[in-house]
Motif scaffolding. Structure first.
Motif, PDB file in Angstrom:
ATOM      1  N   LEU A  76      32.633  -2.807  -8.910  1.00  0.00           N
ATOM      2  CA  LEU A  76      33.250  -3.000  -7.599  1.00  0.00           C
ATOM      3  C   LEU A  76      32.798  -4.275  -6.901  1.00  0.00           C
ATOM      4  CD1 LEU A  76      32.899   0.672  -6.324  1.00  0.00           C
ATOM      5  CD2 LEU A  76      35.060  -0.503  -6.795  1.00  0.00           C
ATOM      6  N   ALA A  77      31.558  -4.706  -7.136  1.00  0.00           N
ATOM      7  CA  ALA A  77      31.011  -5.826  -6.354  1.00  0.00           C
ATOM      8  C   ALA A  77      30.043  -6.631  -7.210  1.00  0.00           C
ATOM      9  CB  ALA A  77      30.309  -5.296  -5.106  1.00  0.00           C
ATOM     10  N   PHE A  78      30.554  -7.199  -8.295  1.00  0.00           N
ATOM     11  CA  PHE A  78      29.666  -7.877  -9.233  1.00  0.00           C
ATOM     12  C   PHE A  78      28.932  -9.047  -8.600  1.00  0.00           C
ATOM     13  CE2 PHE A  78      28.622 -10.846 -12.663  1.00  0.00           C
ATOM     14  CZ  PHE A  78      27.959 -10.004 -13.522  1.00  0.00           C
ATOM     15  N   ASP A  79      29.615  -9.836  -7.783  1.00  0.00           N
ATOM     16  CA  ASP A  79      28.994 -11.023  -7.197  1.00  0.00           C
ATOM     17  C   ASP A  79      28.356 -10.772  -5.838  1.00  0.00           C
ATOM     18  OD1 ASP A  79      29.609 -12.829  -9.270  1.00  0.00           O
ATOM     19  OD2 ASP A  79      31.655 -13.055  -8.527  1.00  0.00           O
ATOM     20  N   GLU A  80      28.588  -9.610  -5.242  1.00  0.00           N
ATOM     21  CA  GLU A  80      28.097  -9.372  -3.890  1.00  0.00           C
ATOM     22  C   GLU A  80      27.067  -8.248  -3.786  1.00  0.00           C
ATOM     23  OE1 GLU A  80      31.579  -9.089  -4.461  1.00  0.00           O
ATOM     24  OE2 GLU A  80      31.842 -11.249  -4.211  1.00  0.00           O
ATOM     25  N   GLY A  81      26.651  -7.671  -4.907  1.00  0.00           N
ATOM     26  CA  GLY A  81      25.683  -6.590  -4.861  1.00  0.00           C
ATOM     27  C   GLY A  81      24.313  -7.068  -4.425  1.00  0.00           C
ATOM     28  N   VAL A  82      23.606  -6.216  -3.697  1.00  0.00           N
ATOM     29  CA  VAL A  82      22.286  -6.539  -3.167  1.00  0.00           C
ATOM     30  C   VAL A  82      21.302  -5.465  -3.609  1.00  0.00           C
ATOM     31  CG1 VAL A  82      20.898  -6.885  -1.083  1.00  0.00           C
ATOM     32  CG2 VAL A  82      23.264  -7.703  -1.156  1.00  0.00           C
ATOM     33  N   ASN A  83      20.145  -5.893  -4.077  1.00  0.00           N
ATOM     34  CA  ASN A  83      19.054  -4.984  -4.415  1.00  0.00           C
ATOM     35  C   ASN A  83      18.198  -4.794  -3.164  1.00  0.00           C
ATOM     36  OD1 ASN A  83      16.666  -3.802  -5.395  1.00  0.00           O
ATOM     37  ND2 ASN A  83      16.873  -4.786  -7.386  1.00  0.00           N
ATOM     38  N   VAL A  84      18.083  -3.553  -2.707  1.00  0.00           N
ATOM     39  CA  VAL A  84      17.306  -3.234  -1.503  1.00  0.00           C
ATOM     40  C   VAL A  84      16.185  -2.284  -1.896  1.00  0.00           C
ATOM     41  CG1 VAL A  84      17.404  -2.401   0.875  1.00  0.00           C
ATOM     42  CG2 VAL A  84      19.464  -3.339  -0.188  1.00  0.00           C
ATOM     43  N   THR A  85      14.973  -2.588  -1.472  1.00  0.00           N
ATOM     44  CA  THR A  85      13.848  -1.694  -1.738  1.00  0.00           C
ATOM     45  C   THR A  85      13.640  -0.784  -0.543  1.00  0.00           C
ATOM     46  OG1 THR A  85      12.794  -3.391  -3.098  1.00  0.00           O
ATOM     47  CG2 THR A  85      11.439  -1.533  -2.417  1.00  0.00           C
ATOM     48  N   LEU A  86      13.825   0.514  -0.756  1.00  0.00           N
ATOM     49  CA  LEU A  86      13.648   1.507   0.297  1.00  0.00           C
ATOM     50  C   LEU A  86      12.241   2.101   0.214  1.00  0.00           C
ATOM     51  CD1 LEU A  86      17.018   3.466  -0.128  1.00  0.00           C
ATOM     52  CD2 LEU A  86      16.596   1.343   1.126  1.00  0.00           C
ATOM     53  N   GLY A  87      11.671   2.418   1.360  1.00  0.00           N
ATOM     54  CA  GLY A  87      10.352   3.040   1.398  1.00  0.00           C
ATOM     55  C   GLY A  87       9.224   2.089   1.709  1.00  0.00           C
ATOM     56  N   LEU A  88       9.510   0.786   1.778  1.00  0.00           N
ATOM     57  CA  LEU A  88       8.499  -0.179   2.208  1.00  0.00           C
ATOM     58  C   LEU A  88       8.405  -0.184   3.727  1.00  0.00           C
ATOM     59  CD1 LEU A  88       9.462  -3.224  -0.075  1.00  0.00           C
ATOM     60  CD2 LEU A  88       7.408  -1.801  -0.300  1.00  0.00           C
ATOM     61  N   ILE A 136      13.527   9.600   0.735  1.00  0.00           N
ATOM     62  CA  ILE A 136      13.335   8.183   1.073  1.00  0.00           C
ATOM     63  C   ILE A 136      14.683   7.533   1.384  1.00  0.00           C
ATOM     64  CG2 ILE A 136      12.649   5.939   0.136  1.00  0.00           C
ATOM     65  CD1 ILE A 136      10.411   7.422  -1.377  1.00  0.00           C
ATOM     66  N   THR A 137      15.698   7.860   0.600  1.00  0.00           N
ATOM     67  CA  THR A 137      17.030   7.295   0.840  1.00  0.00           C
ATOM     68  C   THR A 137      17.580   7.757   2.175  1.00  0.00           C
ATOM     69  OG1 THR A 137      17.457   7.272  -1.541  1.00  0.00           O
ATOM     70  CG2 THR A 137      19.359   7.090  -0.081  1.00  0.00           C
ATOM     71  N   HIS A 138      17.455   9.017   2.462  1.00  0.00           N
ATOM     72  CA  HIS A 138      17.946   9.583   3.724  1.00  0.00           C
ATOM     73  C   HIS A 138      17.281   8.906   4.916  1.00  0.00           C
ATOM     74  CE1 HIS A 138      18.085  12.661   6.975  1.00  0.00           C
ATOM     75  NE2 HIS A 138      19.301  12.869   6.508  1.00  0.00           N
ATOM     76  N   ALA A 139      15.956   8.757   4.851  1.00  0.00           N
ATOM     77  CA  ALA A 139      15.220   8.136   5.962  1.00  0.00           C
ATOM     78  C   ALA A 139      15.603   6.668   6.131  1.00  0.00           C
ATOM     79  CB  ALA A 139      13.717   8.269   5.728  1.00  0.00           C
ATOM     80  N   GLY A 194       0.801  -1.216   0.000  1.00  0.00           N
ATOM     81  CA  GLY A 194       0.000   0.000   0.000  1.00  0.00           C
ATOM     82  C   GLY A 194       0.833   1.265   0.000  1.00  0.00           C
ATOM     83  N   VAL A 195       1.992   1.212  -0.679  1.00  0.00           N
ATOM     84  CA  VAL A 195       2.921   2.336  -0.720  1.00  0.00           C
ATOM     85  C   VAL A 195       2.958   2.908  -2.132  1.00  0.00           C
ATOM     86  CG1 VAL A 195       5.344   3.003  -0.479  1.00  0.00           C
ATOM     87  CG2 VAL A 195       4.327   1.408   1.146  1.00  0.00           C
ATOM     88  N   ASP A 196       2.927   4.233  -2.248  1.00  0.00           N
ATOM     89  CA  ASP A 196       2.905   4.868  -3.558  1.00  0.00           C
ATOM     90  C   ASP A 196       4.287   4.985  -4.194  1.00  0.00           C
ATOM     91  OD1 ASP A 196       0.146   5.262  -3.526  1.00  0.00           O
ATOM     92  OD2 ASP A 196       0.331   7.165  -2.455  1.00  0.00           O
ATOM     93  N   ARG A 197       5.294   5.214  -3.391  1.00  0.00           N
ATOM     94  CA  ARG A 197       6.626   5.491  -3.945  1.00  0.00           C
ATOM     95  C   ARG A 197       7.684   4.708  -3.184  1.00  0.00           C
ATOM     96  NH1 ARG A 197      10.526   6.193  -6.824  1.00  0.00           N
ATOM     97  NH2 ARG A 197      11.865   8.025  -6.900  1.00  0.00           N
ATOM     98  N   VAL A 198       8.463   3.939  -3.897  1.00  0.00           N
ATOM     99  CA  VAL A 198       9.601   3.239  -3.318  1.00  0.00           C
ATOM    100  C   VAL A 198      10.846   3.548  -4.144  1.00  0.00           C
ATOM    101  CG1 VAL A 198       8.268   1.367  -2.279  1.00  0.00           C
ATOM    102  CG2 VAL A 198       9.072   1.144  -4.639  1.00  0.00           C
TER     103      VAL A 198
END
Length: 317
Positions: free
Chosen positions: A267-279, A178-181, A136-140
């Motif tokens: 820099l981190a081809f095998d260790e990068g993580v996708n994180v969704t902010l704002g959820l 959103i990133t700052h928070a 139920g979030v408009d912007r992530v």
């Protein structure tokens, strides 16, 4: 101490998701326990698993599985639209478990959007938009993170020619806020430092190489600085990602997809993580796709998924 486990949605069972989930459990299941949401028929042959009825029942050496019904067996490397509903249900179930407080965070394995669309009428551009809908979030905001670098693209999966028109003051401001928070809430950084890239070469050089940096980006940054946010920029993107520069900020805000993803994948081809902010909950994912070309061959590396598990575990603490 929060002892709740993570939950992991299985992703496309014809991809490498089940394989790397099993490898990740062997590597970090004792330290960062999680429950796998999927059909045990899709796990590689010989994987030790046990069926559970509750997320809390995640101890032991065998991979704990909360079953999700799928219509068909999975054939490695061959996505089956018949399984689309099961993939979607595993994601929905994971969101339900984190929102109810049963789990401390959600880790998602890669999906195949075309198979979901053809098999179940999936009406979302991808994982992130579906999760925002369920929450139920408009912007992530999408962040790619590693120990070496955190990056956030303001515009994402659009043609480069469309970036200048898509880049608005409102979008940039929302992304920064959103990133700052999230850096405060999820990463425990009390006073986040954000470096903001310019859109044009040399950040426009005061309008001589493009006016967006001077006329659009800079005023947004000035306004947010007046509120107390620690922002640097707009900066020339070609000098933002060497070691000394990275030490001066906690995350980089980039104007378009490749401006953000090229440096982190270098820099981190095998260790990068996708994180969704704002959820309203923690969600991470490995920074790669279904890898159909190597699915079922036993050669897929679990490194990015392991990094996603560790990051979700620490963020949910």
């Amino acid at each position: 101490m929060d002892k709740r486990p993570l939950v992991m949605s299985c992703g496309d069972p014809s991809g490498i998701g089940p394989e790397i989930a099993a490898k990740a459990w062997e590597a970090v299941g004792a330290d960062c326990p999680f429950v796998w949401l999927g059909d045990p028929r899709h796990l590689p042959a010989g994987v030790a698993f046990r069926m559970v009825e509750d997320v809390a029942d995640c101890g032991g050496s065998a991979l704990p599985v909360l079953p999700v019904a799928f219509a068909a067996h999975a054939r490695a490397g061959q996505p089956d639209p018949a399984n689309a509903a099961g993939v979607i249900e595993a994601i929905r179930y994971g969101v339900e478990l984190v929102q109810s407080g049963s789990a401390r965070g959600l880790v998602t394995c890669p999906i195949h959007k075309a198979a979901l669309k053809s098999g179940a009428g999936f009406g979302f551009p991808g994982h992130t938009e579906f999760l925002a809908h369920l929450a139920g979030v408009d912007r992530v905001v999408m962040m790619l993170a590693s120990d070496a670098l955190r990056v956030v693209p303001v515009t994402i999966h659009i043609p480069l020619a469309e970036v200048p028109s898509a880049l608005t003051p409102e979008l940039l401001e929302q992304t920064i806020r959103i990133t700052h928070a999230a850096l405060i809430r999820d990463f425990g950084i009390a006073s986040p430092r954000l470096a903001v890239a310019g859109l044009n070469p040399h950040a426009g050089e005061d309008g001589t190489m493009g006016q967006e940096d001077r006329d659009l980006i800079a005023p947004v940054l000035d306004r947010l600085r007046a509120e107390g946010l620690d922002l640097r920029g707009p900066l020339p993107a070609d000098t933002m990602f060497h070691g000394a520069a990275r030490a001066r900020y906690d995350a980089a805000i980039c104007m378009y997809h490749d401006q953000a993803l090229i440096p982190i994948k270098t820099l981190a081809f095998d260790e990068g993580v996708n994180v969704t902010l704002g959820l309203p909950f923690v969600r991470t994912s490995p920074d790669h796709g279904t890898a159909y070309d190597i699915a079922g061959k036993g050669v897929a590396k679990p490194d990015s998924l392991i990094a996603a598990i560790r990051m979700a575990w620490n963020m949910g603490a």
